[in-house]
Design a protein around this motif. Structure first.
Motif, mmCIF file in Angstrom:
data_model
loop_
_atom_site.group_PDB
_atom_site.id
_atom_site.type_symbol
_atom_site.label_atom_id
_atom_site.label_comp_id
_atom_site.label_asym_id
_atom_site.label_seq_id
_atom_site.Cartn_x
_atom_site.Cartn_y
_atom_site.Cartn_z
ATOM 1 N N ARG A 170 0.825 -1.216 0.000
ATOM 2 C CA ARG A 170 0.000 0.000 0.000
ATOM 3 C C ARG A 170 0.857 1.264 0.000
ATOM 4 N NH1 ARG A 170 -2.236 -0.153 6.278
ATOM 5 N NH2 ARG A 170 -0.291 -0.877 7.169
ATOM 6 N N SER A 171 2.007 1.203 -0.679
ATOM 7 C CA SER A 171 2.874 2.392 -0.676
ATOM 8 C C SER A 171 2.236 3.520 -1.487
ATOM 9 C CB SER A 171 4.247 2.060 -1.262
ATOM 10 O OG SER A 171 4.144 1.892 -2.657
ATOM 11 N N SER A 198 0.944 -5.317 5.568
ATOM 12 C CA SER A 198 1.543 -6.211 6.564
ATOM 13 C C SER A 198 0.589 -6.542 7.713
ATOM 14 C CB SER A 198 2.830 -5.600 7.110
ATOM 15 O OG SER A 198 2.544 -4.407 7.793
ATOM 16 N N ARG A 219 9.709 -8.026 -1.181
ATOM 17 C CA ARG A 219 10.171 -9.235 -0.467
ATOM 18 C C ARG A 219 10.344 -10.353 -1.479
ATOM 19 N NH1 ARG A 219 8.586 -10.193 5.353
ATOM 20 N NH2 ARG A 219 8.747 -8.109 6.233
ATOM 21 N N THR A 239 11.453 -5.362 -7.026
ATOM 22 C CA THR A 239 12.807 -5.386 -7.586
ATOM 23 C C THR A 239 13.772 -5.231 -6.410
ATOM 24 O OG1 THR A 239 12.543 -3.018 -8.026
ATOM 25 C CG2 THR A 239 12.471 -4.458 -9.934
ATOM 26 N N THR A 280 7.727 1.568 -16.182
ATOM 27 C CA THR A 280 7.770 2.733 -15.291
ATOM 28 C C THR A 280 8.501 3.875 -15.993
ATOM 29 O OG1 THR A 280 7.756 1.357 -13.316
ATOM 30 C CG2 THR A 280 8.679 3.539 -13.065
HETATM 31 N N1 LIG Z 1 9.715 -1.921 -11.165
HETATM 32 C C1 LIG Z 1 9.541 -0.661 -10.800
HETATM 33 O O1 LIG Z 1 9.542 0.246 -11.607
HETATM 34 C C2 LIG Z 1 9.326 -0.356 -9.362
HETATM 35 C C3 LIG Z 1 8.831 0.877 -8.955
HETATM 36 C C4 LIG Z 1 8.593 1.093 -7.597
HETATM 37 C C5 LIG Z 1 8.867 0.095 -6.683
HETATM 38 N N2 LIG Z 1 9.392 -1.080 -7.132
HETATM 39 C C6 LIG Z 1 9.680 -2.190 -6.218
HETATM 40 O O2 LIG Z 1 8.431 -2.640 -5.686
HETATM 41 C C7 LIG Z 1 8.634 -3.105 -4.348
HETATM 42 C C8 LIG Z 1 7.701 -2.335 -3.442
HETATM 43 O O3 LIG Z 1 8.089 -0.977 -3.477
HETATM 44 P P1 LIG Z 1 7.357 0.136 -2.596
HETATM 45 O O4 LIG Z 1 8.106 1.394 -2.723
HETATM 46 O O5 LIG Z 1 5.907 0.096 -2.906
HETATM 47 O O6 LIG Z 1 7.641 -0.509 -1.128
HETATM 48 P P2 LIG Z 1 7.334 -0.009 0.330
HETATM 49 O O7 LIG Z 1 7.100 1.449 0.371
HETATM 50 O O8 LIG Z 1 8.389 -0.617 1.177
HETATM 51 O O9 LIG Z 1 5.947 -0.734 0.662
HETATM 52 C C9 LIG Z 1 5.869 -2.115 0.783
HETATM 53 C C10 LIG Z 1 4.451 -2.502 1.079
HETATM 54 O O10 LIG Z 1 4.397 -3.910 1.226
HETATM 55 C C11 LIG Z 1 3.723 -4.238 2.436
HETATM 56 N N3 LIG Z 1 4.273 -5.450 3.011
HETATM 57 C C12 LIG Z 1 5.529 -5.675 3.462
HETATM 58 N N4 LIG Z 1 5.644 -6.917 3.963
HETATM 59 C C13 LIG Z 1 4.417 -7.490 3.828
HETATM 60 C C14 LIG Z 1 3.891 -8.754 4.175
HETATM 61 N N5 LIG Z 1 4.637 -9.683 4.766
HETATM 62 N N6 LIG Z 1 2.592 -9.009 3.904
HETATM 63 C C15 LIG Z 1 1.815 -8.084 3.311
HETATM 64 N N7 LIG Z 1 2.257 -6.838 2.962
HETATM 65 C C16 LIG Z 1 3.543 -6.563 3.233
HETATM 66 C C17 LIG Z 1 3.945 -3.068 3.358
HETATM 67 O O11 LIG Z 1 2.925 -3.048 4.313
HETATM 68 P P3 LIG Z 1 2.828 -1.887 5.452
HETATM 69 O O12 LIG Z 1 2.298 -0.674 4.737
HETATM 70 O O13 LIG Z 1 1.867 -2.435 6.416
HETATM 71 O O14 LIG Z 1 4.203 -1.689 5.985
HETATM 72 C C18 LIG Z 1 3.902 -1.894 2.378
HETATM 73 O O15 LIG Z 1 2.578 -1.456 2.186
HETATM 74 C C19 LIG Z 1 10.119 -2.915 -4.072
HETATM 75 O O16 LIG Z 1 10.803 -4.108 -4.395
HETATM 76 C C20 LIG Z 1 10.528 -1.821 -5.042
HETATM 77 O O17 LIG Z 1 11.895 -1.873 -5.378
HETATM 78 C C21 LIG Z 1 9.608 -1.324 -8.448
#
Ligand SMILES: NC(=O)c1ccc[n+]([C@@H]2O[C@H](COP(=O)([O-])OP(=O)(O)OC[C@H]3O[C@@H](n4cnc5c(N)ncnc54)[C@H](OP(=O)(O)O)[C@@H]3O)[C@@H](O)[C@H]2O)c1
Length: 296
Positions: A170-171, A198, A219, A239, A280
């Motif tokens: 939910r980022s 989470s 993760r 990623t 992206t």
């Molecule tokens: N390919 C691309 O262009 C691109 C772009 C952006 C991001 N990404 C990648 O996408 C991933 C996520 O990025 P982000 O910025 O959105 O990450 P983030 O800000 O760290 O958010 C992660 C989300 O996952 C949830 N989460 C973590 N552990 C969990 C679990 N065990 N069960 C259920 N939910 C869980 C967290 O919940 P809580 O809110 O409760 O903490 C949070 O909402 C990363 O690997 C990042 O590198 C890739």
């Protein structure tokens, strides 16, 4: 048979379409779109992302500029210095759009920096004005990663309309804006969206109910075969750099999905790398093109 959703090929096709439009603009006497990027420090991932964005600018026929600001534990960058660079870009008529590459060093208030960006130049779509417009369905700069996912689904003829979409994460840059886009009324939306995080109990029972499952947690390999319904579409946003001694770089990129075991079970899936990532960057190019057009 599982369809491998090829973000690399799709993004290449879109970049070629953008380059054609830019050629038309410059032939009509307009200047090429100009994207600027501010990069603070020397984080490995950020260096790669910015280099890829600059390369994409060249492929699209855009002008690009990189503003590098040093920050070390011994000499941390002052937030005001960064804000001053943001103000300069806001006021530069030659710059159509710009990004501040995230994450920023911990001592800097990231939200204050995002809010200092002129929403008309916020091609990452992170400013609250663009986030708000997006949530009520007004024209705006859409957040780049969710917009890339929506475009990828559309180009593969996968309509979210009437489908059950489950997003894990939910980022502010992925999960929330993607949910807002997919629940929006209209052909690229009209989905029934569930967002997990989470604190979600019994996650697997929810992910198993998805027609389209989006994993955005950061993760590696978290989404396993038993969490996915047969025939689902799986979009892997994750990623994460995982140490890998067999690679020259010493690491490989890992998605949030256990690809090897999940792929045979689903109807379509994005690989990592080569899935969401290139889309992206293409969204950023589309937003910059739009910013340049608005000014013309
Ligand atoms: N390919 C691309 O262009 C691109 C772009 C952006 C991001 N990404 C990648 O996408 C991933 C996520 O990025 P982000 O910025 O959105 O990450 P983030 O800000 O760290 O958010 C992660 C989300 O996952 C949830 N989460 C973590 N552990 C969990 C679990 N065990 N069960 C259920 N939910 C869980 C967290 O919940 P809580 O809110 O409760 O903490 C949070 O909402 C990363 O690997 C990042 O590198 C890739």
């Amino acid at each position: 048979m599982t369809t491998i959703i090829d973000g690399k090929a799709t993004s290449a096709a879109i970049k070629a379409e953008i380059a054609e439009k830019v050629a038309e603009m410059t032939a009509a006497g307009m200047r090429a779109p100009h994207l600027a990027a501010i990069l603070v420090g020397h984080d490995g991932g950020s260096e790669t992302y910015v280099a890829n964005k600059i390369k994409a600018c060249a492929e699209c026929g855009f002008k690009s500029s990189l503003i590098r600001l040093e920050s070390t534990p011994e000499a941390p960058l002052a937030q005001e210095t960064l804000l001053e660079e943001v103000r300069k870009l806001n006021n530069d008529p030659e710059v159509d759009g710009f990004i501040v590459q995230l994450p920023l060093p911990r001592h800097i208030d990231e939200q204050a920096v995002i809010e200092a960006i002129d929403p008309e130049k916020d091609v990452d779509g992170f400013h609250p004005v663009n986030v708000g417009k997006q949530s009520v369905g007004l024209p705006c700069f859409h957040s780049a990663t969710p917009a890339g996912i929506v475009e990828l689904l559309s180009r593969y003829g996968i309509s979210p309309a009437g489908k059950k979409v489950v997003i894990v994460g939910r980022s502010n840059i992925v999960g929330k804006p993607l949910a807002a886009m997919l629940m929006q009324k209209g052909t690229k939306g009209d989905a029934t969206v569930t967002v997990c995080h989470s604190a979600t109990p019994d996650l697997a029972s929810i992910t198993r109910s998805a027609d389209i499952l989006v994993a955005a947690l950061g993760r590696p390999g978290f989404i396993t075969e038993d969490m996915v319904a047969p025939g689902a579409v799986v979009i892997d946003v994750g990623t994460t750099r995982v140490p890998d001694a067999t690679r020259k770089s010493g690491f490989r990129l890992s998605g949030d999905v256990d690809y090897e075991n999940v792929a045979p079970k689903c109807s379509a899936i994005t690989p990592v790398p080569g899935g969401v990532g290139p889309m992206t960057i293409v969204s950023l190019m589309l937003n910059t093109l739009e910013a340049a057009r608005r000014k013309s």
